[in-house]
Structure formats: structure tokens, C-alpha cells
Design a protein around this motif. Sequence first.
Motif, short mmCIF file in Angstrom:
data_model
loop_
_atom_site.label_atom_id
_atom_site.label_comp_id
_atom_site.label_asym_id
_atom_site.label_seq_id
_atom_site.Cartn_x
_atom_site.Cartn_y
_atom_site.Cartn_z
N ILE A 92 17.04 88.12 69.25
CA ILE A 92 16.81 86.69 69.34
C ILE A 92 15.65 86.39 70.28
O ILE A 92 14.94 85.39 70.12
CB ILE A 92 18.10 85.96 69.79
CG1 ILE A 92 17.96 84.44 69.59
CG2 ILE A 92 18.43 86.30 71.24
CD1 ILE A 92 17.86 84.01 68.17
N GLU A 93 15.41 87.26 71.26
CA GLU A 93 14.27 87.07 72.15
C GLU A 93 12.96 87.19 71.39
O GLU A 93 12.00 86.46 71.65
CB GLU A 93 14.31 88.08 73.30
CG GLU A 93 15.30 87.74 74.40
CD GLU A 93 15.20 88.70 75.57
OE1 GLU A 93 14.56 89.77 75.40
OE2 GLU A 93 15.74 88.39 76.63
N ASP A 94 12.90 88.15 70.44
CA ASP A 94 11.70 88.28 69.61
C ASP A 94 11.45 86.99 68.84
O ASP A 94 10.31 86.53 68.72
CB ASP A 94 11.86 89.44 68.62
CG ASP A 94 11.93 90.79 69.30
OD1 ASP A 94 11.49 90.90 70.46
OD2 ASP A 94 12.42 91.74 68.67
N VAL A 95 12.52 86.41 68.34
CA VAL A 95 12.41 85.16 67.59
C VAL A 95 11.88 84.05 68.50
O VAL A 95 10.97 83.31 68.14
CB VAL A 95 13.77 84.76 66.98
CG1 VAL A 95 13.68 83.40 66.32
CG2 VAL A 95 14.23 85.82 65.98
N HIS A 96 12.46 83.94 69.70
CA HIS A 96 12.02 82.91 70.64
C HIS A 96 10.55 83.07 71.01
O HIS A 96 9.79 82.09 71.02
CB HIS A 96 12.87 82.96 71.91
CG HIS A 96 14.27 82.45 71.71
ND1 HIS A 96 15.30 82.73 72.59
CD2 HIS A 96 14.81 81.68 70.74
CE1 HIS A 96 16.40 82.14 72.16
NE2 HIS A 96 16.13 81.50 71.05
N LEU A 97 10.13 84.30 71.31
CA LEU A 97 8.74 84.53 71.68
C LEU A 97 7.80 84.18 70.53
O LEU A 97 6.72 83.60 70.75
CB LEU A 97 8.53 85.98 72.11
CG LEU A 97 9.10 86.36 73.48
CD1 LEU A 97 9.04 87.86 73.68
CD2 LEU A 97 8.35 85.65 74.59
N TRP A 98 8.18 84.54 69.32
CA TRP A 98 7.35 84.21 68.16
C TRP A 98 7.24 82.70 67.98
O TRP A 98 6.16 82.16 67.74
CB TRP A 98 7.94 84.86 66.91
CG TRP A 98 7.10 84.67 65.68
CD1 TRP A 98 6.07 85.46 65.26
CD2 TRP A 98 7.21 83.60 64.72
NE1 TRP A 98 5.52 84.96 64.10
CE2 TRP A 98 6.21 83.82 63.75
CE3 TRP A 98 8.05 82.51 64.60
CZ2 TRP A 98 6.03 82.96 62.66
CZ3 TRP A 98 7.87 81.65 63.52
CH2 TRP A 98 6.88 81.88 62.56
N MET A 99 8.36 82.01 68.10
CA MET A 99 8.35 80.55 67.97
C MET A 99 7.46 79.91 69.04
O MET A 99 6.69 78.98 68.76
CB MET A 99 9.78 79.99 68.08
CG MET A 99 10.68 80.38 66.93
SD MET A 99 12.41 79.84 67.18
CE MET A 99 12.23 78.05 66.96
N ILE A 100 7.57 80.42 70.27
CA ILE A 100 6.75 79.88 71.36
C ILE A 100 5.27 80.07 71.07
O ILE A 100 4.47 79.13 71.19
CB ILE A 100 7.14 80.55 72.69
CG1 ILE A 100 8.52 80.07 73.14
CG2 ILE A 100 6.09 80.27 73.78
CD1 ILE A 100 9.09 80.84 74.31
N ASP A 101 4.89 81.28 70.69
CA ASP A 101 3.47 81.54 70.43
C ASP A 101 2.94 80.70 69.27
O ASP A 101 1.79 80.25 69.28
CB ASP A 101 3.24 83.03 70.15
CG ASP A 101 3.31 83.88 71.41
OD1 ASP A 101 3.10 83.32 72.49
OD2 ASP A 101 3.57 85.09 71.30
N GLN A 102 3.77 80.49 68.25
CA GLN A 102 3.36 79.66 67.12
C GLN A 102 3.06 78.23 67.58
O GLN A 102 2.05 77.64 67.19
CB GLN A 102 4.45 79.63 66.04
CG GLN A 102 4.63 80.95 65.31
CD GLN A 102 3.40 81.33 64.50
OE1 GLN A 102 2.91 80.58 63.67
NE2 GLN A 102 2.87 82.52 64.78
N HIS A 103 3.92 77.68 68.41
CA HIS A 103 3.73 76.30 68.83
C HIS A 103 2.66 76.16 69.91
O HIS A 103 2.00 75.12 69.98
CB HIS A 103 5.07 75.72 69.31
CG HIS A 103 5.97 75.33 68.19
ND1 HIS A 103 6.70 76.25 67.47
CD2 HIS A 103 6.24 74.11 67.64
CE1 HIS A 103 7.40 75.62 66.53
NE2 HIS A 103 7.14 74.34 66.61
N LEU A 104 2.47 77.17 70.74
CA LEU A 104 1.40 77.11 71.73
C LEU A 104 0.03 77.03 71.05
O LEU A 104 -0.92 76.51 71.63
CB LEU A 104 1.44 78.33 72.66
CG LEU A 104 2.51 78.32 73.75
CD1 LEU A 104 2.51 79.63 74.50
CD2 LEU A 104 2.33 77.15 74.70
#
Length: 286
Positions: free
Chosen positions: A72-84
Amino acid sequence: MDIVVNEELKAYIDPLTPDEYEALERSLLAEGCRDALVLWGDVLVDGHNRYGICRKHGLPFQTVQNTRFQSIEDVHLWMIDQHLGRRSVSDFQRGVLALRKREIVASRRERAKAAPAEDAGAAPPEAAAPLPKNESLDSREALARAARLKSSQVVMIEKIQQSAAPEVVAAVKSGEITLSAAAAVASLPVEEQTAAAAAGKDELKQAAKRVREGKRKPARESSEEAGSAESAVPPGEDEVAALRKRVRELEAENAALRKQVLTLLGKPGQSAAPASAPGEDADAPF
């Protein structure tokens, strides 16, 4: 495939404003859903708003699996980078996302340090995927680069996150007040913050102004006190030595002048009388 909507993931990124949601809905109705929804197994990761609108209007859509997610951390990091990387995200949202990323990266680093040395060669069952951009975010400068902000903005966002009342956070998210105003108000007691927010954005701005003026006043007073203290400090040793040297020079000049006066009067070897003080009879005899 039945798509699963994880409410935690759906809420991980701030929702669209009503105006943004309506604009997205108009776009999907006019042009269709051109971007595929991103899945992790059957869990929806990216495209919650598009998925909801497509289901509402019966619009077709495509899905794609991201096979690099292992936790789930991989998912969170990916979501963060997408929105940044999206221009529509506000400064405050980018700062919050960068702070979340720092927490995840720091947590991973601590777990890696705590792992037993003998297990270093064996991969854990849920090893984190080598996602890009998981650089250290320990410094404010690194956070600012990740969020495309100034370091001073990162400081303000941290203060808002730590101390601002929910009503103040909502006001800065909606754009009613600026980052600097929200950070200033966040220094007040929570009750005062809540009351100011309830009174409206104008009162929030006034509260921020009062905080700033209150900080400037002690600074001016401290500066004035420091100036007074400097003027009251007795001269140092170097200053005293310089003054004594100047006194000796003046005494030598006075002695030389007295000699010149005696020479002019034809009385060599005698000491000249002291010069008349202001107000004395200038014609008084020697």
C-alpha cells in the motif's frame, strides 16, 4: 472484473471542488473517458472521479494494471507523485503531499535499518517496489523541490498542518486565505482560530494582520532596548587607550603653543599664563 473502491485510497487525495467536478463531467460527456483507470489487482488506484461519472452516465472506460505495486505504501507514493506533477494542484496540497511522502520514505528507511543483518540478502515477502523519486526528503530544501515550492512556503505548510484548526485548514484549501495568513492565524489558540473562521474570511485576514503586527512590535522594542544598552555600556580598553593618547597629543600641542607665545613676547624660558576663559577680561596682565 468487479472494481473495488477503497475509501481510504479515495480520500487519500483531496477531492475535486464542485466546479472542478462539473468541468470533468462535461469533458467526459463530450469526449468520453480517454485515460485508462489504474488498478492494483481489482482495487481502483487512480480515476475515482472518472469511474463515478462513467458509471453514472453509462460511459465506457478502459483499465490498466500497475504491476509494480507490492504494498500500500507503493500505491501511496505513486499517487503522491502523480498529483505532485499536476498543475491543477494548489500550493498547499502539493506541500501536504510532499510531507506525506517524507513520512513514507523515512518510515521505509527506518525499517531497513532495523532489519537484521543476517536477513539483508533475503528479500522480505512484501518488499517495496523500486519506485522512482524516493529520495531523501529530510531537508526543507528537498521538500520544496519535490513540491515545487519555496522553502518558506514549506515552513508555513508545516505550521498549518501542525497547529491550524480544521476550519483554518479548510479556508486555505478553498483559497479564502493565503498560506501566510493561515500560518499566522495558526499561532493563535484553537478557540480564537475557530471563532475567526466562523466570522468569515475577512475576520481571518484581520486576525492574521493582528498576529503579524504583534510580532513586529516586540521586535522594534527589542531593537530599541539593544540600542539603549549599547549607549550605556562604558568604553572598552581600546577606546580608553585611544582617548589617553589623544589627551597626550593635545597637551603636547598646548606646550608647543605656549613656547611660541613666550618667544614672540621675548620671554624665553618662562611659562605662558593660561589663556583667558570666555567671559574673563582679555586685557588682564600676565
